[in-house]
Design a protein around this motif. Structure first.
Motif, PDB file in Angstrom:
ATOM      1  N   SER A 141      18.382   4.986  -1.128  1.00 17.96           N
ATOM      2  CA  SER A 141      17.517   5.577  -2.157  1.00 17.96           C
ATOM      3  C   SER A 141      16.262   4.759  -2.402  1.00 17.96           C
ATOM      4  O   SER A 141      15.440   5.120  -3.255  1.00 17.96           O
ATOM      5  N   ASP A 142      16.069   3.646  -1.656  1.00 15.26           N
ATOM      6  CA  ASP A 142      14.963   2.723  -1.923  1.00 15.26           C
ATOM      7  C   ASP A 142      13.837   2.839  -0.911  1.00 15.26           C
ATOM      8  O   ASP A 142      12.998   1.952  -0.796  1.00 15.26           O
ATOM      9  N   PHE A 143      13.803   3.953  -0.149  1.00  9.59           N
ATOM     10  CA  PHE A 143      12.769   4.173   0.851  1.00  9.59           C
ATOM     11  C   PHE A 143      11.685   5.083   0.256  1.00  9.59           C
ATOM     12  O   PHE A 143      11.989   6.126  -0.335  1.00  9.59           O
ATOM     13  N   TYR A 144      10.428   4.708   0.453  1.00  5.59           N
ATOM     14  CA  TYR A 144       9.304   5.435  -0.134  1.00  5.59           C
ATOM     15  C   TYR A 144       8.291   5.793   0.945  1.00  5.59           C
ATOM     16  O   TYR A 144       8.331   5.280   2.070  1.00  5.59           O
ATOM     17  N   ARG A 145       7.364   6.675   0.586  1.00  2.00           N
ATOM     18  CA  ARG A 145       6.244   7.012   1.453  1.00  2.00           C
ATOM     19  C   ARG A 145       4.977   7.037   0.613  1.00  2.00           C
ATOM     20  O   ARG A 145       4.972   7.493  -0.539  1.00  2.00           O
ATOM     21  N   THR A 146       3.903   6.524   1.174  1.00  2.00           N
ATOM     22  CA  THR A 146       2.612   6.489   0.485  1.00  2.00           C
ATOM     23  C   THR A 146       1.847   7.773   0.798  1.00  2.00           C
ATOM     24  O   THR A 146       1.649   8.120   1.969  1.00  2.00           O
ATOM     25  N   LEU A 147       1.418   8.485  -0.252  1.00  2.00           N
ATOM     26  CA  LEU A 147       0.679   9.735  -0.083  1.00  2.00           C
ATOM     27  C   LEU A 147      -0.803   9.451   0.136  1.00  2.00           C
ATOM     28  O   LEU A 147      -1.274   8.312  -0.007  1.00  2.00           O
ATOM     29  N   LEU A 148      -1.569  10.493   0.474  1.00  2.00           N
ATOM     30  CA  LEU A 148      -2.989  10.321   0.792  1.00  2.00           C
ATOM     31  C   LEU A 148      -3.784   9.771  -0.387  1.00  2.00           C
ATOM     32  O   LEU A 148      -4.776   9.068  -0.198  1.00  2.00           O
ATOM     33  N   GLY A 150      -2.808   7.524  -2.395  1.00  2.00           N
ATOM     34  CA  GLY A 150      -2.373   6.166  -2.685  1.00  2.00           C
ATOM     35  C   GLY A 150      -1.143   6.069  -3.561  1.00  2.00           C
ATOM     36  O   GLY A 150      -0.622   4.975  -3.763  1.00  2.00           O
ATOM     37  N   SER A 151      -0.672   7.201  -4.082  1.00  2.00           N
ATOM     38  CA  SER A 151       0.543   7.186  -4.895  1.00  2.00           C
ATOM     39  C   SER A 151       1.759   7.129  -3.987  1.00  2.00           C
ATOM     40  O   SER A 151       1.663   7.331  -2.775  1.00  2.00           O
ATOM     41  N   GLN A 152       2.920   6.875  -4.579  1.00  2.00           N
ATOM     42  CA  GLN A 152       4.140   6.757  -3.801  1.00  2.00           C
ATOM     43  C   GLN A 152       5.178   7.758  -4.279  1.00  2.00           C
ATOM     44  O   GLN A 152       5.234   8.104  -5.457  1.00  2.00           O
ATOM     45  N   LYS A 153       5.987   8.203  -3.349  1.00  2.00           N
ATOM     46  CA  LYS A 153       7.037   9.149  -3.664  1.00  2.00           C
ATOM     47  C   LYS A 153       8.287   8.760  -2.899  1.00  2.00           C
ATOM     48  O   LYS A 153       8.208   8.311  -1.742  1.00  2.00           O
ATOM     49  N   ASN A 154       9.435   8.941  -3.538  1.00  2.00           N
ATOM     50  CA  ASN A 154      10.693   8.633  -2.879  1.00  2.00           C
ATOM     51  C   ASN A 154      10.869   9.529  -1.665  1.00  2.00           C
ATOM     52  O   ASN A 154      10.581  10.721  -1.702  1.00  2.00           O
ATOM     53  N   MET A 155      11.346   8.953  -0.566  1.00  2.00           N
ATOM     54  CA  MET A 155      11.549   9.736   0.645  1.00  2.00           C
ATOM     55  C   MET A 155      12.574  10.845   0.412  1.00  2.00           C
ATOM     56  O   MET A 155      12.396  11.983   0.856  1.00  2.00           O
ATOM     57  N   MET A 156      13.666  10.519  -0.290  1.00  2.00           N
ATOM     58  CA  MET A 156      14.714  11.497  -0.589  1.00  2.00           C
ATOM     59  C   MET A 156      14.442  12.046  -1.991  1.00  2.00           C
ATOM     60  O   MET A 156      15.051  11.628  -2.981  1.00  2.00           O
ATOM     61  N   ASN A 157      13.522  13.001  -2.089  1.00  5.74           N
ATOM     62  CA  ASN A 157      13.007  13.406  -3.391  1.00  5.74           C
ATOM     63  C   ASN A 157      13.999  14.206  -4.220  1.00  5.74           C
ATOM     64  O   ASN A 157      14.035  14.093  -5.447  1.00  5.74           O
ATOM     65  N   ALA A 158      14.833  15.046  -3.583  1.00  2.00           N
ATOM     66  CA  ALA A 158      15.831  15.803  -4.344  1.00  2.00           C
ATOM     67  C   ALA A 158      16.817  14.849  -5.012  1.00  2.00           C
ATOM     68  O   ALA A 158      17.176  15.004  -6.175  1.00  2.00           O
ATOM     69  N   TYR A 159      17.235  13.842  -4.252  1.00  2.00           N
ATOM     70  CA  TYR A 159      18.132  12.826  -4.811  1.00  2.00           C
ATOM     71  C   TYR A 159      17.444  12.087  -5.956  1.00  2.00           C
ATOM     72  O   TYR A 159      18.021  11.892  -7.029  1.00  2.00           O
ATOM     73  N   GLY A 342      13.112  -1.306  -4.352  1.00  2.00           N
ATOM     74  CA  GLY A 342      14.381  -1.789  -4.888  1.00  2.00           C
ATOM     75  C   GLY A 342      15.153  -0.666  -5.526  1.00  2.00           C
ATOM     76  O   GLY A 342      14.784   0.511  -5.429  1.00  2.00           O
ATOM     77  N   ALA A 343      16.237  -1.030  -6.223  1.00  2.00           N
ATOM     78  CA  ALA A 343      17.100  -0.014  -6.819  1.00  2.00           C
ATOM     79  C   ALA A 343      16.342   0.881  -7.786  1.00  2.00           C
ATOM     80  O   ALA A 343      16.593   2.086  -7.838  1.00  2.00           O
ATOM     81  N   VAL A 344      15.405   0.317  -8.563  1.00  2.00           N
ATOM     82  CA  VAL A 344      14.673   1.141  -9.534  1.00  2.00           C
ATOM     83  C   VAL A 344      13.181   0.831  -9.567  1.00  2.00           C
ATOM     84  O   VAL A 344      12.505   1.164 -10.531  1.00  2.00           O
ATOM     85  N   TYR A 345      12.633   0.208  -8.525  1.00  2.00           N
ATOM     86  CA  TYR A 345      11.190  -0.028  -8.538  1.00  2.00           C
ATOM     87  C   TYR A 345      10.565   0.412  -7.216  1.00  2.00           C
ATOM     88  O   TYR A 345      11.201   0.413  -6.163  1.00  2.00           O
ATOM     89  N   LEU A 346       9.276   0.782  -7.295  1.00  2.00           N
ATOM     90  CA  LEU A 346       8.557   1.309  -6.144  1.00  2.00           C
ATOM     91  C   LEU A 346       8.249   0.218  -5.130  1.00  2.00           C
ATOM     92  O   LEU A 346       8.136  -0.967  -5.469  1.00  2.00           O
ATOM     93  N   ALA A 347       8.083   0.639  -3.884  1.00  2.00           N
ATOM     94  CA  ALA A 347       7.666  -0.280  -2.833  1.00  2.00           C
ATOM     95  C   ALA A 347       6.159  -0.507  -2.911  1.00  2.00           C
ATOM     96  O   ALA A 347       5.446   0.141  -3.685  1.00  2.00           O
ATOM     97  N   GLY A 348       5.659  -1.427  -2.100  1.00  3.11           N
ATOM     98  CA  GLY A 348       4.225  -1.627  -2.008  1.00  3.11           C
ATOM     99  C   GLY A 348       3.574  -0.487  -1.239  1.00  3.11           C
ATOM    100  O   GLY A 348       4.213   0.203  -0.438  1.00  3.11           O
ATOM    101  N   VAL A 349       2.281  -0.272  -1.475  1.00  2.00           N
ATOM    102  CA  VAL A 349       1.533   0.775  -0.780  1.00  2.00           C
ATOM    103  C   VAL A 349       1.436   0.413   0.702  1.00  2.00           C
ATOM    104  O   VAL A 349       1.108  -0.721   1.068  1.00  2.00           O
ATOM    105  N   ALA A 350       1.746   1.387   1.568  1.00  5.88           N
ATOM    106  CA  ALA A 350       1.803   1.137   3.011  1.00  5.88           C
ATOM    107  C   ALA A 350       0.548   1.647   3.716  1.00  5.88           C
ATOM    108  O   ALA A 350       0.002   2.700   3.376  1.00  5.88           O
TER     109      ALA A 350
END
Length: 367
Positions: A141-148, A150-159, A342-350
């Motif tokens: 649940s700690d994998f993210y993707r950086t949008l165009l 610059g914001s971030q969204k969880n990869m598994m968004n439904a979860y 992490g468990a409840v915090y966003l990753a760095g911008v990729a």
């Protein structure tokens, strides 16, 4: 005077009631909490980022668990749980007072029935299929993707959007020949429609000896009925001696960009994970996991599939306090921008096509 006598009689009745067998039913309220903080060092293509975070292994929290014996094997139960950020003292979950959990219900020989804001059945299955149990650099649940933008969204968004579900009713069966089934329905609250805004979820768990299977499904329909979030997972664990092996497949589909006026793109990810937890000593636990990210979202010009590798160590200083460390990396390609949090915090911008690397060193204590 008559009114005064009536009031006195009423108080006397309350006193007698307080001394009655019914009022002396066994009950308890427990205060508990977790404080989790870590130093996170990462490089996602923008140079090295060093920061202190809260919620690397588990989200920091405090709460109350209560129960009252109703007789016949039945209990009234409740949980109120607040999330907060230990590094800043601010509230978590968007500032909600009890944003992590808030529910009340009954438990007994026929199972458990609860009402309120609570974890979805799919959340639990997804977590138990994860060698990192939803924390550190390797948690699914700690994998993210950086949008165009610059914001971030969880990869598994439904979860991520429905890990905790408002207005929900959850029923869990007792264990029967190794099987337990958990079902959830959450009310949409949309006038004129039973379907719009609702969430349904189910989880089947089967345990036999060292083997455990977890399969679950979740679907949330948007309040306008035009899109949905769908998540499901199937996998399990096998424990042999000090080793526990994890293998699972999870899929997440997001069409919530759809509206009656616009058909938005489908965002869809699948994760295949192979993981291991190993109890080196009673105090020292090692974790490792390899995850294949499969991106089948609409509009991709080339494959953005990737691999994520992570390792971690946890050392228990006592029953309540532990220190931990973890390292994870992801290889981006063809424009992908995956990063690890992490468990409840966003990753760095990729940065697109970068190799993201992240290291955590932290401490967790509970009370």
């Amino acid at each position: 005077m008559k009114n005064g006598k009536a009031v006195a009689a009423a108080f006397a009745g309350l006193a007698l009631g307080a001394a009655s067998p019914v009022a002396r039913a066994q009950s308890s309220v427990t205060l508990y909490g977790v404080i989790d903080t870590a130093i996170d060092i990462s490089n996602q293509g923008h140079g090295t980022l060093v920061r202190e975070t809260s919620g690397a292994m588990q989200g920091s929290r405090w709460g109350f668990i209560g129960k009252e014996d109703l007789g016949g094997g039945y209990q009234a139960i409740f949980t109120l749980e607040n999330g907060f950020n230990a590094n800043t003292g601010t509230a978590g979950q968007g500032g909600l007072l009890f944003g992590r959990q808030a529910f009340v219900g009954f438990t007994g020989p026929q199972g458990t029935l609860t009402f309120g804001r609570q974890y979805s059945p799919e959340f639990w299955a997804f977590t138990y299929n994860d060698a990192f149990l939803g924390g550190l650099q390797g948690g699914l649940s700690d994998f993210y993707r950086t949008l165009l933008d610059g914001s971030q969204k969880n990869m598994m968004n439904a979860y991520a959007s429905n890990g905790r579900t408002n207005n929900s009713v959850v029923y869990k069966t007792p264990n029967l020949y190794g099987f337990t089934v958990t079902a959830m329905y959450a009310f949409g609250g949309v006038p004129g429609s039973i379907k719009d805004g609702q969430t349904v979820s189910g989880w089947v768990n089967y345990t036999l000896g060292g083997f455990a299977f977890n399969g679950a499904y979740l679907r949330t329909i948007t309040t306008n009925g035009a899109g949905d979030l769908i998540a499901w997972t199937a996998g399990g664990t096998y424990t042999i001696g000090p080793a526990q092996i994890f293998l699972a497949y999870s899929k997440d589909t997001d069409t919530t960009a759809n509206t009656p006026a616009l058909t938005g793109p489908k965002v869809q990810f699948s994760l295949v994970n192979l993981g291991l937890r190993y109890q080196i000593t009673p105090a020292l636990t090692a974790m490792a996991q390899v995850v294949h990210v499969i991106n089948t979202s609409d509009g991709l010009s080339a494959s953005q599939n990737a691999y994520i590798e992570a390792i971690g160590l946890q050392y228990a200083l006592s029953k309540r306090t532990a220190v931990f460390a973890s390292y994870g990396q992801v290889q981006n390609k063809n424009g992908s921008t995956y990063s690890l949090g992490g468990a409840v915090y966003l990753a760095g911008v990729a940065t697109p096509n970068s190799v993201g690397r992240t290291f955590q060193l932290g401490m967790r204590t509970s009370f």
